[in-house]
Design a protein around this motif. Structure first.
Motif, PDB file in Angstrom:
ATOM      1  N   ASN A  43      53.077  25.355  35.173  1.00  0.00           N
ATOM      2  CA  ASN A  43      53.146  26.774  35.036  1.00  0.00           C
ATOM      3  C   ASN A  43      54.713  26.612  34.924  1.00  0.00           C
ATOM      4  O   ASN A  43      55.305  27.553  34.711  1.00  0.00           O
ATOM      5  N   GLY A  44      55.470  25.354  34.190  1.00  0.00           N
ATOM      6  CA  GLY A  44      56.640  25.228  34.299  1.00  0.00           C
ATOM      7  C   GLY A  44      57.601  25.226  35.250  1.00  0.00           C
ATOM      8  O   GLY A  44      56.917  25.857  35.941  1.00  0.00           O
TER       9      GLY A  44
ATOM     10  N   LEU B  71      59.329  31.282  40.514  1.00  0.00           N
ATOM     11  CA  LEU B  71      58.513  32.070  40.364  1.00  0.00           C
ATOM     12  C   LEU B  71      58.227  32.681  41.823  1.00  0.00           C
ATOM     13  O   LEU B  71      58.200  32.685  43.140  1.00  0.00           O
ATOM     14  N   ALA B  72      57.103  31.397  41.966  1.00  0.00           N
ATOM     15  CA  ALA B  72      55.834  31.254  42.722  1.00  0.00           C
ATOM     16  C   ALA B  72      56.784  30.445  44.708  1.00  0.00           C
ATOM     17  O   ALA B  72      56.525  31.274  44.915  1.00  0.00           O
ATOM     18  N   ILE B  73      58.047  30.255  43.857  1.00  0.00           N
ATOM     19  CA  ILE B  73      58.707  29.718  45.434  1.00  0.00           C
ATOM     20  C   ILE B  73      59.174  30.263  46.062  1.00  0.00           C
ATOM     21  O   ILE B  73      59.251  31.124  47.385  1.00  0.00           O
TER      22      ILE B  73
ATOM     23  N   GLU C 296      57.327  31.854  30.499  1.00  0.00           N
ATOM     24  CA  GLU C 296      58.338  30.865  29.400  1.00  0.00           C
ATOM     25  C   GLU C 296      57.917  28.952  29.148  1.00  0.00           C
ATOM     26  O   GLU C 296      56.777  28.624  29.329  1.00  0.00           O
ATOM     27  N   THR C 297      58.153  29.432  28.205  1.00  0.00           N
ATOM     28  CA  THR C 297      58.395  27.838  27.598  1.00  0.00           C
ATOM     29  C   THR C 297      59.077  26.902  28.358  1.00  0.00           C
ATOM     30  O   THR C 297      60.204  26.642  28.006  1.00  0.00           O
TER      31      THR C 297
ATOM     32  N   ALA D 193      49.604  28.294  31.597  1.00  0.00           N
ATOM     33  CA  ALA D 193      48.579  28.993  32.260  1.00  0.00           C
ATOM     34  C   ALA D 193      49.172  28.909  34.106  1.00  0.00           C
ATOM     35  O   ALA D 193      49.616  28.066  34.695  1.00  0.00           O
ATOM     36  N   PRO D 194      48.509  29.836  34.990  1.00  0.00           N
ATOM     37  CA  PRO D 194      48.628  29.825  36.423  1.00  0.00           C
ATOM     38  C   PRO D 194      48.726  28.637  36.724  1.00  0.00           C
ATOM     39  O   PRO D 194      47.219  27.948  36.167  1.00  0.00           O
ATOM     40  N   SER D 195      48.864  28.137  37.830  1.00  0.00           N
ATOM     41  CA  SER D 195      48.582  26.684  39.140  1.00  0.00           C
ATOM     42  C   SER D 195      47.704  27.871  39.962  1.00  0.00           C
ATOM     43  O   SER D 195      47.223  29.076  40.210  1.00  0.00           O
TER      44      SER D 195
END
Length: 244
Positions: A190-191, A197-199, A217-218, A225-227
């Motif tokens: 997911n870049g 953002l996940a952290i 985001e690229t 795609a979500p992890s």
């Protein structure tokens, strides 16, 4: 005569000063302070992430400064990279390309050394004094290397009182980390901004927060795609120290 002599002396001193400035060598890079003193969270990187996902880590390192996150490289990882640098027999497939392990390890080492000497660096390495249990002298045994990486995480959690997320592709190491209260993240697609953002949403404690799909985001990884391989510990960690 006295005036003439004084003028000659002044001219000589000025010339010497100019020559000294011309030949002066640039100052070596200096690392000021400790990132963990002002960080609210630490991200510990395993060797396999630096080998397989270096571009992701490079992109992440450019994003974390304003978020007060410290990227930490365990000493065991530095040693493992050093052991790999002359390994021309093994190769690694990354994005359809087969690359020598030696080249990938050298690229990772170059990234680390470059970040350590840079201004406003967001990356630090584990210090020789930062361990809970005395490290083994030989880490060629993979289990010993994993133990040292886990020990680095637990040192930050217990001694520095900061939440930690470990980035690793090693499932067994991830299980050990989770069992000891350390959040982990495995394969990620997911870049860099999605990873950040996940952290941040986890805080080392909570599950992965959904990413806003209206503005994907690229980044270097090029995927939105979500992890599905993010893990958070079940028991709470100690609260991070507040820095006034």
């Amino acid at each position: 005569i006295h005036i003439l002599i004084h003028g000659i002396r002044a001219s000589i001193m000025q010339s010497a000063s100019t020559a000294s400035g011309t030949n002066r060598q640039p100052m070596l890079s200096k690392i000021d302070g400790d990132l963990l003193e002002t960080a609210r969270m630490a991200v510990v990187i395993d060797t396999n992430y630096l080998i397989h996902d270096l571009r992701l880590i490079q992109a992440l390192s450019r994003l974390v400064h304003d978020e007060k996150l410290a990227i930490v490289i365990p000493s065991a990882v530095i040693q493992e990279l050093d052991n790999m640098k002359n390994n021309r027999r093994e190769t690694v497939e990354i994005s359809g390309r087969v690359l020598p392990l030696a080249d990938l390890s050298r690229a990772a080492s170059n990234f680390i050394s470059g970040k350590l000497g840079s201004k406003d660096s967001t990356l630090r390495c584990q210090k020789v004094s930062e361990f809970l249990n005395p490290p083994p002298k030989d880490i060629r045994d993979k289990d010993k290397g994993d133990e040292r990486i886990l020990d680095c995480c637990l040192y930050i959690i217990e001694r520095r009182e900061l939440p930690v997320v470990m980035l690793t592709r090693d499932r067994n190491l991830s299980i050990k980390a989770l069992a000891n209260g350390c959040a982990t993240c495995g394969d990620w697609n997911n870049g860099a901004r999605g990873l950040l953002l996940a952290i941040l949403s986890s805080g080392g404690l909570q599950a992965l927060a959904p990413v806003d799909e209206t503005s994907p985001e690229t980044t270097d990884q090029g995927s939105s795609a979500p992890s599905s391989n993010y893990h958070a510990p079940k028991r709470p960690l100690r609260k991070a120290k507040r820095v006034s």
